[in-house]
Design a protein around this motif. Structure first.
Motif, PDB file in Angstrom:
ATOM      1  N   TYR A 201      -2.597   2.233   8.221  1.00 25.43           N
ATOM      2  CA  TYR A 201      -2.780   2.712   9.584  1.00 25.43           C
ATOM      3  C   TYR A 201      -3.129   1.585  10.564  1.00 25.43           C
ATOM      4  O   TYR A 201      -3.194   1.822  11.767  1.00 25.43           O
ATOM      5  CB  TYR A 201      -3.905   3.744   9.626  1.00 25.43           C
ATOM      6  N   CYS A 202      -3.383   0.393  10.062  1.00 24.52           N
ATOM      7  CA  CYS A 202      -3.862  -0.709  10.908  1.00 24.52           C
ATOM      8  C   CYS A 202      -2.712  -1.580  11.408  1.00 24.52           C
ATOM      9  O   CYS A 202      -1.696  -1.742  10.738  1.00 24.52           O
ATOM     10  CB  CYS A 202      -4.853  -1.578  10.126  1.00 24.52           C
ATOM     11  N   ASN A 203      -2.896  -2.166  12.573  1.00 24.71           N
ATOM     12  CA  ASN A 203      -1.930  -3.129  13.101  1.00 24.71           C
ATOM     13  C   ASN A 203      -2.112  -4.495  12.460  1.00 24.71           C
ATOM     14  O   ASN A 203      -1.142  -5.225  12.242  1.00 24.71           O
ATOM     15  CB  ASN A 203      -2.092  -3.284  14.616  1.00 24.71           C
ATOM     16  N   ASP A 204      -3.366  -4.838  12.176  1.00 24.69           N
ATOM     17  CA  ASP A 204      -3.700  -6.154  11.636  1.00 24.69           C
ATOM     18  C   ASP A 204      -4.850  -5.975  10.645  1.00 24.69           C
ATOM     19  O   ASP A 204      -5.705  -5.096  10.831  1.00 24.69           O
ATOM     20  CB  ASP A 204      -4.121  -7.096  12.773  1.00 24.69           C
ATOM     21  N   ILE A 205      -4.867  -6.780   9.600  1.00 26.11           N
ATOM     22  CA  ILE A 205      -5.827  -6.610   8.513  1.00 26.11           C
ATOM     23  C   ILE A 205      -6.375  -7.958   8.078  1.00 26.11           C
ATOM     24  O   ILE A 205      -5.658  -8.962   8.077  1.00 26.11           O
ATOM     25  CB  ILE A 205      -5.152  -5.938   7.290  1.00 26.11           C
ATOM     26  N   ARG A 206      -7.657  -7.966   7.692  1.00 26.57           N
ATOM     27  CA  ARG A 206      -8.215  -9.098   6.970  1.00 26.57           C
ATOM     28  C   ARG A 206      -8.875  -8.571   5.708  1.00 26.57           C
ATOM     29  O   ARG A 206      -9.578  -7.551   5.745  1.00 26.57           O
ATOM     30  CB  ARG A 206      -9.263  -9.849   7.814  1.00 26.57           C
TER      31      ARG A 206
END
Length: 231
Positions: A201-206
């Motif tokens: 569901y995220c646009n960007d992840i770490r």
């Protein structure tokens, strides 16, 4: 003006000899859904507490909404909403009184709280249950109510610390629908989780492990470059 809502450079937090967060760096775009993934104890909550101005960094820098978390924590708190990992509302208060209480904490006048009340109740699915004691609600309803209280003052950035922990799958899906609605309103959402499926569901992840960033990118990039053995 920077294109980022959050900018973090070499942020570190030590507790005595233990390093909970070890030199993390990343940026979060305005209106993005940013996922911070890791196992329990990886450093997620410590990072989020520093970014909310609740915990002083040992070293490094971070700006949230253009304000430095170390030098301007009170100004940071004015532009964010924060939903803690542990349910933080008052169990013995009715739903409507919890909303009014947190509106007051955020400095909203009664007129503003009353204007926002229908939206919060609708979002949380609690219309008709305004006078129900909070302790009688299901976990999913409680989490949606907590989210409503966190965004009552219409912040530009929202921090959600493992908001779906202990929530059933259907309630988790509904909660992420609410997060997407916030993003569509150009609200930046910083969410920590240890559920890998929520990364979709995220646009960007770490990905954080033992206090350090070990991988990052979009869900597709992580699948292509990092996850070598998909199930």
């Amino acid at each position: 003006m920077s294109g980022y809502s959050i900018e973090v450079k070499s942020l570190t937090k030590k507790f005595g000899d233990f390093t909970a967060v070890d030199g993390v760096s990343f940026e979060v775009g305005r209106g993005a859904i940013f996922g911070f993934l890791g196992a329990n104890g990886a450093g997620k909550s410590t990072t989020i507490r520093m970014l909310c101005g609740l915990l002083d960094p040992t070293s490094g820098t971070a700006t949230v909404g253009g304000f430095d978390v170390g030098r301007e924590p009170e100004r940071v708190k004015r532009v964010i909403g924060y939903m803690s990992q542990k349910f933080s509302l008052y169990e013995d208060l009715p739903v409507v009184e919890n909303i009014g209480f947190f509106g007051g904490i955020y400095g909203l006048a009664k007129k503003s709280i009353d204007a926002r009340l229908p939206w919060v109740l609708g979002m949380a699915g609690l219309k008709g249950r305004e006078r129900s004691l909070t302790r009688t609600l299901s976990v999913g309803w409680k989490q949606r109510l907590a989210l409503g209280c966190a965004v009552l003052h219409e912040p530009e950035i929202v921090f959600l610390d493992e908001p779906t922990g202990g929530v059933d799958p259907a309630s988790r899906r509904r909660f992420w629908e609410l997060i997407n609605e916030l993003s569509e309103r150009k609200v930046t959402v910083f969410v920590t989780t240890h559920y890998l499926d929520e990364a979709e569901y995220c646009n960007d992840i770490r990905l954080i492990h033992a206090g350090r960033i070990v991988a990052g990118g979009s869900p597709r990039e992580l699948k292509d470059k990092v996850i070598r053995n998909p199930i």
